[in-house]
Design a protein around this motif. Structure first.
Motif, PDB file in Angstrom:
ATOM      1  N   GLU A  40      53.519  24.698  10.652  1.00 54.96           N
ATOM      2  CA  GLU A  40      54.237  25.149  11.867  1.00 54.96           C
ATOM      3  C   GLU A  40      53.140  25.424  12.979  1.00 54.96           C
ATOM      4  OE1 GLU A  40      56.695  27.002  14.282  1.00 54.96           O
ATOM      5  OE2 GLU A  40      57.324  25.776  12.205  1.00 54.96           O
ATOM      6  N   SER A  41      52.133  25.696  12.929  1.00 51.67           N
ATOM      7  CA  SER A  41      51.218  26.014  14.012  1.00 51.67           C
ATOM      8  C   SER A  41      50.405  24.859  14.670  1.00 51.67           C
ATOM      9  CB  SER A  41      49.930  26.572  13.381  1.00 51.67           C
ATOM     10  OG  SER A  41      49.136  25.980  12.329  1.00 51.67           O
ATOM     11  N   ASP A  42      50.805  23.481  14.295  1.00 46.41           N
ATOM     12  CA  ASP A  42      50.712  22.176  14.621  1.00 46.41           C
ATOM     13  C   ASP A  42      51.593  21.732  15.479  1.00 46.41           C
ATOM     14  OD1 ASP A  42      48.037  21.971  13.139  1.00 46.41           O
ATOM     15  OD2 ASP A  42      49.146  21.339  11.885  1.00 46.41           O
ATOM     16  N   LEU A  43      52.662  22.572  15.871  1.00 43.91           N
ATOM     17  CA  LEU A  43      53.875  21.845  16.839  1.00 43.91           C
ATOM     18  C   LEU A  43      53.258  22.298  18.347  1.00 43.91           C
ATOM     19  CD1 LEU A  43      57.108  23.540  15.197  1.00 43.91           C
ATOM     20  CD2 LEU A  43      56.171  21.340  14.967  1.00 43.91           C
ATOM     21  N   PRO A  44      53.615  21.326  19.170  1.00 47.43           N
ATOM     22  CA  PRO A  44      53.303  21.427  20.774  1.00 47.43           C
ATOM     23  C   PRO A  44      53.199  22.657  21.189  1.00 47.43           C
ATOM     24  CG  PRO A  44      54.364  19.129  20.306  1.00 47.43           C
ATOM     25  CD  PRO A  44      54.720  20.130  18.923  1.00 47.43           C
ATOM     26  N   LYS A  45      54.211  23.604  20.965  1.00 42.74           N
ATOM     27  CA  LYS A  45      54.528  24.658  21.593  1.00 42.74           C
ATOM     28  C   LYS A  45      53.030  25.560  21.294  1.00 42.74           C
ATOM     29  CE  LYS A  45      57.323  26.683  17.949  1.00 42.74           C
ATOM     30  NZ  LYS A  45      58.693  27.461  17.491  1.00 42.74           N
ATOM     31  N   ASN A  46      52.443  25.280  19.878  1.00 42.42           N
ATOM     32  CA  ASN A  46      51.341  26.383  19.584  1.00 42.42           C
ATOM     33  C   ASN A  46      50.180  25.797  19.902  1.00 42.42           C
ATOM     34  OD1 ASN A  46      53.212  27.974  18.511  1.00 42.42           O
ATOM     35  ND2 ASN A  46      53.550  26.638  16.736  1.00 42.42           N
ATOM     36  N   TRP A  47      49.940  24.613  20.320  1.00 46.26           N
ATOM     37  CA  TRP A  47      48.612  23.922  20.633  1.00 46.26           C
ATOM     38  C   TRP A  47      47.762  24.694  21.470  1.00 46.26           C
ATOM     39  CZ3 TRP A  47      49.918  17.903  22.093  1.00 46.26           C
ATOM     40  CH2 TRP A  47      50.443  17.499  20.626  1.00 46.26           C
ATOM     41  N   LEU A  48      48.416  25.516  22.610  1.00 41.55           N
ATOM     42  CA  LEU A  48      47.131  26.220  23.474  1.00 41.55           C
ATOM     43  C   LEU A  48      47.023  27.662  22.980  1.00 41.55           C
ATOM     44  CD1 LEU A  48      48.075  24.949  26.861  1.00 41.55           C
ATOM     45  CD2 LEU A  48      46.295  24.078  25.429  1.00 41.55           C
ATOM     46  N   LYS A  49      47.538  27.924  21.861  1.00 45.83           N
ATOM     47  CA  LYS A  49      47.373  29.349  21.236  1.00 45.83           C
ATOM     48  C   LYS A  49      45.896  29.668  20.875  1.00 45.83           C
ATOM     49  CE  LYS A  49      51.958  30.734  19.591  1.00 45.83           C
ATOM     50  NZ  LYS A  49      52.893  31.221  18.426  1.00 45.83           N
ATOM     51  N   GLY A  50      45.186  30.592  21.392  1.00 47.59           N
ATOM     52  CA  GLY A  50      44.031  30.601  20.822  1.00 47.59           C
ATOM     53  C   GLY A  50      43.042  30.311  22.066  1.00 47.59           C
ATOM     54  N   PHE A  51      43.796  29.881  23.179  1.00 51.62           N
ATOM     55  CA  PHE A  51      42.863  29.340  24.480  1.00 51.62           C
ATOM     56  C   PHE A  51      42.029  30.589  25.005  1.00 51.62           C
ATOM     57  CE2 PHE A  51      41.997  28.256  28.701  1.00 51.62           C
ATOM     58  CZ  PHE A  51      41.648  26.938  28.502  1.00 51.62           C
ATOM     59  N   LYS A  52      40.796  30.473  25.082  1.00 51.22           N
ATOM     60  CA  LYS A  52      40.085  31.402  25.694  1.00 51.22           C
ATOM     61  C   LYS A  52      39.682  31.102  27.094  1.00 51.22           C
ATOM     62  CE  LYS A  52      38.246  32.180  21.115  1.00 51.22           C
ATOM     63  NZ  LYS A  52      38.471  30.871  20.615  1.00 51.22           N
ATOM     64  N   ILE A  53      39.772  32.051  28.111  1.00 49.33           N
ATOM     65  CA  ILE A  53      39.342  31.804  29.421  1.00 49.33           C
ATOM     66  C   ILE A  53      37.810  31.755  29.517  1.00 49.33           C
ATOM     67  CG2 ILE A  53      39.528  32.550  32.045  1.00 49.33           C
ATOM     68  CD1 ILE A  53      42.137  31.119  31.033  1.00 49.33           C
ATOM     69  N   LYS A  54      37.195  32.657  28.942  1.00 47.54           N
ATOM     70  CA  LYS A  54      35.740  32.857  28.950  1.00 47.54           C
ATOM     71  C   LYS A  54      35.035  32.299  27.867  1.00 47.54           C
ATOM     72  CE  LYS A  54      32.570  36.424  29.545  1.00 47.54           C
ATOM     73  NZ  LYS A  54      32.114  37.865  29.513  1.00 47.54           N
ATOM     74  N   PRO A  55      34.100  31.453  27.755  1.00 43.07           N
ATOM     75  CA  PRO A  55      33.367  31.034  26.758  1.00 43.07           C
ATOM     76  C   PRO A  55      32.907  32.012  25.894  1.00 43.07           C
ATOM     77  CG  PRO A  55      32.760  29.741  28.488  1.00 43.07           C
ATOM     78  CD  PRO A  55      33.467  30.934  29.122  1.00 43.07           C
ATOM     79  N   ASN A  56      32.545  31.838  24.583  1.00 42.71           N
ATOM     80  CA  ASN A  56      32.263  32.703  23.732  1.00 42.71           C
ATOM     81  C   ASN A  56      30.776  33.242  23.851  1.00 42.71           C
ATOM     82  OD1 ASN A  56      30.179  30.926  22.472  1.00 42.71           O
ATOM     83  ND2 ASN A  56      31.746  30.075  21.141  1.00 42.71           N
ATOM     84  N   SER A  57      29.838  32.687  24.629  1.00 39.13           N
ATOM     85  CA  SER A  57      28.732  33.007  24.957  1.00 39.13           C
ATOM     86  C   SER A  57      27.987  32.713  26.454  1.00 39.13           C
ATOM     87  CB  SER A  57      27.486  32.998  23.920  1.00 39.13           C
ATOM     88  OG  SER A  57      27.488  31.442  23.803  1.00 39.13           O
ATOM     89  N   SER A  58      26.851  33.033  26.758  1.00 36.73           N
ATOM     90  CA  SER A  58      26.375  32.651  27.869  1.00 36.73           C
ATOM     91  C   SER A  58      25.725  31.420  27.743  1.00 36.73           C
ATOM     92  CB  SER A  58      24.920  33.795  28.365  1.00 36.73           C
ATOM     93  OG  SER A  58      24.289  33.838  27.394  1.00 36.73           O
ATOM     94  N   ILE A  59      25.232  30.907  26.814  1.00 39.12           N
ATOM     95  CA  ILE A  59      24.771  29.485  26.468  1.00 39.12           C
ATOM     96  C   ILE A  59      25.867  28.688  26.423  1.00 39.12           C
ATOM     97  CG2 ILE A  59      24.611  29.913  23.673  1.00 39.12           C
ATOM     98  CD1 ILE A  59      22.084  28.061  23.798  1.00 39.12           C
ATOM     99  N   ALA A  60      27.069  28.966  26.077  1.00 42.96           N
ATOM    100  CA  ALA A  60      28.018  28.183  25.959  1.00 42.96           C
ATOM    101  C   ALA A  60      28.675  27.600  27.283  1.00 42.96           C
ATOM    102  CB  ALA A  60      29.209  28.726  25.074  1.00 42.96           C
ATOM    103  N   LEU A  61      28.429  28.942  28.065  1.00 44.28           N
ATOM    104  CA  LEU A  61      28.825  28.788  29.766  1.00 44.28           C
ATOM    105  C   LEU A  61      28.178  28.015  30.323  1.00 44.28           C
ATOM    106  CD1 LEU A  61      30.688  29.729  31.876  1.00 44.28           C
ATOM    107  CD2 LEU A  61      29.008  31.564  32.209  1.00 44.28           C
ATOM    108  N   ILE A  62      26.681  27.811  30.040  1.00 44.65           N
ATOM    109  CA  ILE A  62      25.693  26.879  30.672  1.00 44.65           C
ATOM    110  C   ILE A  62      26.255  25.514  30.317  1.00 44.65           C
ATOM    111  CG2 ILE A  62      23.270  26.299  30.701  1.00 44.65           C
ATOM    112  CD1 ILE A  62      22.539  29.494  30.407  1.00 44.65           C
ATOM    113  N   ILE A  63      26.186  25.373  28.951  1.00 45.43           N
ATOM    114  CA  ILE A  63      26.472  23.879  28.328  1.00 45.43           C
ATOM    115  C   ILE A  63      27.569  23.574  28.964  1.00 45.43           C
ATOM    116  CG2 ILE A  63      27.035  22.622  26.414  1.00 45.43           C
ATOM    117  CD1 ILE A  63      25.008  24.656  24.910  1.00 45.43           C
TER     118      ILE A  63
END
Length: 227
Positions: A184-207
């Motif tokens: 059920e979680s794989d349906l297109p309507k759920n594809w962007l669930k969990g999308f985070k605007i901010k990267p998880n760390s400063s190193i992720a932001l730099i990369i």
């Protein structure tokens, strides 16, 4: 190694499968181009395929178009598979800690991140090349040398990616990306669930800045620079 195949989000499976096909296609056709025109580091003397450069360029352009979508997914939805703020600390544990599961997971995340950077280098250097160089024997342009190096790095990254995935999850993890079980979680309507605007760390932001910025340069540089 667990006999249970882990479940991967269908969006990841789609993007990863497409990227994998394009990468292997680029590597194969790129080597065919090298084997026809360069050969300075060795050759297999493969049969000549007409318009190999054009085929390679088409595959590479498709890869460039899809790469930013895959990168955004990696940094903002699948970020747990990339390097974390504590990854370097976990990898830098004392020798007695090396080999523990979290150490291998951290190394796998580092490898995944490394491949995104290698892919970015490949598309930037590839976009700056001119089709006329190789047929006319102009083999020492910096962009061509850089492109060769980037794909060698990419090939090494693929080998490490497969090795680390095997070490962390074995064959079930390797096969999970190509398992087409749907939830059920794989349906297109759920594809962007969990999308985070901010990267998880400063190193992720730099990369992410390096990767997305590099991809943008790959699109824009050929418009303004005569290589």
């Amino acid at each position: 190694m667990s006999p249970t195949t882990p479940h991967q989000p269908v969006l990841l499976r789609l993007l990863h499968s497409a990227i994998a096909l394009l990468v292997f296609g680029s590597l194969l056709t790129g080597f065919m181009v090298y084997d026809r025109y360069d050969k300075r580091f060795g050759t297999l003397n493969l049969p000549i395929v007409p318009n190999t450069q054009g085929i390679h360029g088409t595959i590479a352009l498709t890869f460039l178009i899809l790469l930013p979508i895959f990168a955004v997914y990696c940094f903002h939805i699948g970020d747990r598979r990339l390097v974390q703020s504590q990854s370097m600390q976990q990898l830098g544990q004392q020798l007695t800690e090396v080999g523990k599961p979290i150490w291998w997971v951290s190394l796998q995340r580092l490898t995944n991140t490394f491949m995104l950077i290698a892919a970015t280098l490949a598309v930037v250097t590839g976009r700056m090349m001119q089709e006329i160089w190789l047929p006319t024997g102009e083999l020492n342009h910096i962009w061509y040398i850089g492109h060769l190096i980037s794909w060698i790095i990419m090939a090494i990254g693929i080998a490490l990616h497969l090795l680390m995935s095997t070490k962390v999850g074995g064959l079930p993890l390797l096969l999970s990306i190509y398992h087409w079980r749907i939830r059920e979680s794989d349906l297109p309507k759920n594809w962007l669930k969990g999308f985070k605007i901010k990267p998880n760390s400063s190193i992720a932001l730099i990369i992410e800045f390096v990767v997305i910025g590099g991809i943008a340069l790959a699109f824009l540089l050929p418009l303004f620079v005569t290589a």
